[in-house]
Design an enzyme around this catalytic site. Structure first.
Site, short mmCIF file in Angstrom:
data_model
loop_
_atom_site.label_atom_id
_atom_site.label_comp_id
_atom_site.label_asym_id
_atom_site.label_seq_id
_atom_site.Cartn_x
_atom_site.Cartn_y
_atom_site.Cartn_z
N SER A 34 1.12 66.30 43.96
CA SER A 34 0.31 65.18 44.45
C SER A 34 0.47 65.01 45.96
O SER A 34 -0.12 64.11 46.56
CB SER A 34 0.71 63.89 43.74
N HIS A 167 -37.06 36.10 40.82
CA HIS A 167 -37.81 37.24 40.25
C HIS A 167 -38.48 38.07 41.35
O HIS A 167 -39.49 38.72 41.10
CB HIS A 167 -38.88 36.77 39.26
N SER A 288 -35.99 59.94 61.12
CA SER A 288 -36.28 60.99 60.16
C SER A 288 -36.43 62.30 60.92
O SER A 288 -36.88 62.30 62.07
CB SER A 288 -37.56 60.65 59.40
N LYS A 294 -40.37 56.87 61.67
CA LYS A 294 -39.39 56.24 60.79
C LYS A 294 -38.16 55.71 61.50
O LYS A 294 -37.66 56.29 62.44
CB LYS A 294 -38.90 57.25 59.73
N ASN A 296 -34.71 54.26 59.73
CA ASN A 296 -34.19 54.07 58.38
C ASN A 296 -32.94 53.18 58.33
O ASN A 296 -32.09 53.27 59.21
CB ASN A 296 -33.86 55.43 57.75
N GLU A 301 -28.08 51.22 53.05
CA GLU A 301 -28.28 52.15 51.93
C GLU A 301 -26.96 52.80 51.53
O GLU A 301 -26.66 52.97 50.35
CB GLU A 301 -29.30 53.23 52.31
N TYR A 328 6.56 55.62 31.62
CA TYR A 328 5.84 56.46 32.58
C TYR A 328 5.26 57.68 31.88
O TYR A 328 5.90 58.30 31.02
CB TYR A 328 6.77 56.94 33.71
#
Ligand code: ARG
Length: 471
Positions: A34, A167, A288, A294, A296, A301, A328
């Site tokens: 690890s 809505h 873009s 564009k 963005n 996002e 463990y």
């Protein structure tokens, strides 16, 4: 000894008891290790070990001089690591072995005394909790920085109106500040929730040993005091195998992401041509490669997208734990990458959203104003108007429904109806109807506690500001 590679032989003979004759298969060594990710814990491992060494000396399990040598050696490893001179590889298996081995190289035989009255099981639990305590503190600060930006924006936009939706249909107009303050409230709960989680992260498992405690006369409360833990685990089995604290953190982290993701979704909508409520600044948006027009909303996002990762980590840990017998099990090694990634994701998203809200977008008052004047979002206020004049609300509601229908058919808005038209609907209408349905009045009138009325919003803003200053 076996005939495998000298390197794995060395690691094996150093690590394991004489019971082992053959070295690990190299692929299994890689699989088992690890160190590739738990090196993240090194500072906490060193701090935890220093406290353990001090406790061993304090209780007379080792001598005071030995304790000091161990503490100094561990400090030297910290320096080496931060100077880039300590880079243990797979042969170390994990950060705990890597540190112990280096310590012995540095301070000699006494290094081998560090692991007295301790197991990697209570050690790794301690490291993870020390790590998480720090990260929770950072995230809570980031939440406050985010809130401070949102409060600043709200202050500028108390009297800016924005359509409110249910809505995703226009419902009733709002003070933009009221909308922004909703996120301050959500993140306030996040901040408080992390504080609650902290109290359960703040329990020390060290001294639980492998699972059953230890034969040495240790003083767990002394170690807890050195590491500033609020409490120690009361049961050694629970101490080494509990990961509730990590799951709880991931729940809290998931909720933070839910809130950031909802704001992201709104910013994405607001930045669209269809809404046009905000423009994105160049510093926080991208173009873009093919469509030159564009701009963005990559930041929101990405935040919305990264939300799924954090939920995934929560799910992973829940499933990881559900079938584990006490105490463990090596499965528990799998908790770390989930936790680390969730921490980094939440921290990254909070930082990016704070910058986005601070300097990455600008609200467009003209578009917002047009949006609240050109719809039927004042229809409830017509019904309320009639209701205050004694018409039962349900009857008023039905009447206004009809007005909306005929107005829509005639291509008119409510504000375009003449007084004669209003009075033909109900004689209670008077010339003050125009004032009553003006968007600014519609918002201003909703002065109930928690509502969008400007005075209420001013109070809510002041309360949120005071809360942040006092925190
Ligand atoms: N690397 C291990 C982990 O992260 C440390 C504890 C190992 N304990 C053991 N009994 N093998 O869980």
């Amino acid at each position: 000894m076996s005939n495998t590679s000298p390197q794995s032989q060395t690691s094996q003979s150093q690590t394991w008891s004489q019971r082992f004759e053959a070295a690990l298969h190299p692929a299994i060594a890689r699989f088992n290790a690890s160190i590739g990710f738990d090196i993240e814990l090194i500072d906490y491992d060193l701090t935890g070990s220093q406290a353990h060494a001090k406790m061993l000396a304090h209780t007379g399990i080792i001598s005071a001089a030995e304790g000091e040598q161990l503490v100094a050696g561990l400090e030297q490893i910290r320096q080496e690591y931060h100077q880039g001179n300590f880079n243990p590889g797979i042969e170390a298996e994990d950060v705990h072995f890597a540190v112990e081995r280096r310590l012995t190289e540095l301070v000699g035989e006494v290094g081998k005394k560090l692991h007295t009255a301790r197991s990697r099981n209570d050690q790794v639990g301690t490291d993870t909790r020390l790590y998480l305590r720090d990260q929770i503190g950072q995230i809570r600060q980031q939440i406050q920085a985010f809130q401070s930006v949102m409060l600043g924006l709200a202050e500028q936009h108390i009297e800016t109106l924005i359509p409110g939706y249910t809505h995703l249909q226009r419902a009733q107009p709002l003070s933009l500040a009221h909308h922004l303050l909703a996120y301050v409230e959500m993140t306030q709960r996040d901040w408080e929730r992390l504080g609650d989680v902290y109290s359960r992260v703040d329990i020390l498992p060290l001294g639980s040993g492998a699972l059953a405690g230890t034969t040495f006369p240790i003083d767990r409360h002394y170690t807890a005091q050195l590491l500033d833990f609020g409490n120690v685990y009361a049961n050694s089995l629970d101490g080494v195998s509990d990961r509730d604290f990590a799951i709880e953190f991931l729940c809290a982290a998931s909720l933070i992401m839910v809130h950031l993701s909802r704001l992201s979704e709104e910013v994405i909508l607001w930045a669209s041509e269809e809404f046009g409520f905000v423009t994105l600044k160049d510093s926080c948006s991208t173009g873009s490669s093919i469509m030159p027009q564009k701009k963005n909303p990559d930041v929101p996002e990405l935040v919305r997208g990264k939300t799924g990762r954090v939920f995934g980590h929560l799910q992973a840990l829940l499933v990881l734990m559900k079938g584990l017998p006490l105490a463990y099990n090596k499965d528990l090694q799998e908790d770390k990458e989930a936790l680390f990634d969730a921490v980094k994701t939440v921290q990254g998203c909070l930082e990016a959203m704070t910058i986005l809200m601070q300097e990455g977008l600008e609200f467009r008052p003209t578009r917002l104003n047009a949006a609240v004047t050109e719809d039927f979002s004042n229809a409830t206020d017509v019904a309320d108007y009639l209701a205050t004049k004694g018409v039962p609300f349900r009857e008023a509601y039905n009447l206004v429904g009809k007005v909306v229908k005929t107005s829509l058919a005639a291509g008119k808005l409510l504000k375009d109806l003449s007084l004669t038209e209003w009075q033909a609907i109900h004689p209670a209408f008077a010339s003050d109807i125009y004032e009553a349905i003006a968007p600014r009045q519609v918002v201003s009138a909703r002065n109930s506690y928690g509502g969008t009325g400007f005075d209420r919003v001013r109070q809510a803003l002041a309360a949120a500001q005071a809360r942040l200053t006092q925190a």
